[in-house]
Motif scaffolding. Structure first.
Motif, PDB file in Angstrom:
ATOM      1  N   THR A  89      10.555  60.324   7.681  1.00  0.00           N
ATOM      2  CA  THR A  89      10.702  61.410   6.758  1.00  0.00           C
ATOM      3  C   THR A  89      11.941  62.305   7.638  1.00  0.00           C
ATOM      4  O   THR A  89      12.596  61.950   8.284  1.00  0.00           O
ATOM      5  CB  THR A  89       9.399  62.532   6.609  1.00  0.00           C
ATOM      6  OG1 THR A  89       9.320  62.895   8.084  1.00  0.00           O
ATOM      7  CG2 THR A  89       8.284  61.543   6.377  1.00  0.00           C
TER       8      THR A  89
ATOM      9  N   LEU B  47       3.721  60.081   5.933  1.00  0.00           N
ATOM     10  CA  LEU B  47       4.590  59.004   6.035  1.00  0.00           C
ATOM     11  C   LEU B  47       4.060  57.845   5.554  1.00  0.00           C
ATOM     12  O   LEU B  47       2.805  57.443   5.710  1.00  0.00           O
ATOM     13  CB  LEU B  47       5.015  58.774   7.652  1.00  0.00           C
ATOM     14  CG  LEU B  47       5.658  59.725   8.297  1.00  0.00           C
ATOM     15  CD1 LEU B  47       4.672  60.374   9.228  1.00  0.00           C
ATOM     16  CD2 LEU B  47       6.791  59.205   9.241  1.00  0.00           C
TER      17      LEU B  47
ATOM     18  N   ASP C 239       2.992  66.106   8.659  1.00  0.00           N
ATOM     19  CA  ASP C 239       3.937  65.297   7.685  1.00  0.00           C
ATOM     20  C   ASP C 239       2.790  63.970   7.373  1.00  0.00           C
ATOM     21  O   ASP C 239       1.883  63.650   7.815  1.00  0.00           O
ATOM     22  CB  ASP C 239       5.115  64.862   8.333  1.00  0.00           C
ATOM     23  CG  ASP C 239       6.142  64.644   7.602  1.00  0.00           C
ATOM     24  OD1 ASP C 239       6.025  64.530   6.341  1.00  0.00           O
ATOM     25  OD2 ASP C 239       7.410  64.394   7.977  1.00  0.00           O
TER      26      ASP C 239
END
Length: 185
Positions: free
Chosen positions: A51, A135, A133
């Motif tokens: 990312t 992914l 995050d």
């Protein structure tokens, strides 16, 4: 003696068949992977994704999915984070190994599911301090993996090479016996 020389020559020519795909090096690595200018190449199924903030590389081997994570911009390793992997309805939390700097998924059900041949869409949830995050990556397994983490497809050329070697050895023995018998008469 001429036939023994012929036998040895045939065996030498066939020996290259025994170092083909599936052969292992001294550390158990496959010798059939593509050459890598930067070091040893791994034939283990792998997943790579990134990312804007993080990048992740994972290798399925030895009954676990080993994962390395670093910051995308700086390549600084992300150590001691919380990582969760989801495949279909299976979810497992990774164990961080501070000595290696990697994360390991060794949940038997999840590892068994992603070890089957096919493309496996994985979702990684990462929480590193104040940052988090998601992914997504695909792990592609081309053949069923065995208990030490990599596959060995049956190859007919092994059977053919072994059969040829046995036939040549038997023929050489027959020739030697006939020569001995002829000398005795």
């Amino acid at each position: 003696m001429k036939y023994l020389h012929l036998l040895l020559t045939a065996m030498l020519l066939m020996s290259s068949a025994f170092a083909g795909p599936g052969a292992h090096g001294p550390d158990g690595e496959h010798l059939d992977g593509p050459a890598s200018a930067g070091g040893a190449a791994s034939s283990a199924p792998s997943v790579e994704t990134f990312t804007e903030a993080f990048e992740l590389v994972g290798h399925l081997s030895g009954g676990e999915l080993s994962i390395m994570i670093d910051r995308y911009e700086t390549n600084e390793p992300v150590l001691g984070a919380v990582l969760e992997v989801q495949y279909r309805d299976l979810t497992a939390q990774a164990t961080f190994h501070p000595d290696l700097g990697d994360y390991a998924i060794d949940d038997p059900k999840l590892v068994a599911a992603i070890s089957a041949p096919g493309a496996h869409a994985l979702l990684f949830t990462l929480v590193a301090g104040e940052e988090s995050d998601l992914l997504e990556g695909t792990l592609t397994v081309t053949e069923a993996l065995d208990d030490h983490g990599h596959g060995h497809g049956f190859e007919r050329r092994w059977l053919l090479a072994g059969t040829v070697a046995l036939v040549l050895a038997a023929a050489a023995m027959v020739v030697v016996r006939r020569r001995r018998h002829a000398k005795e008469i």
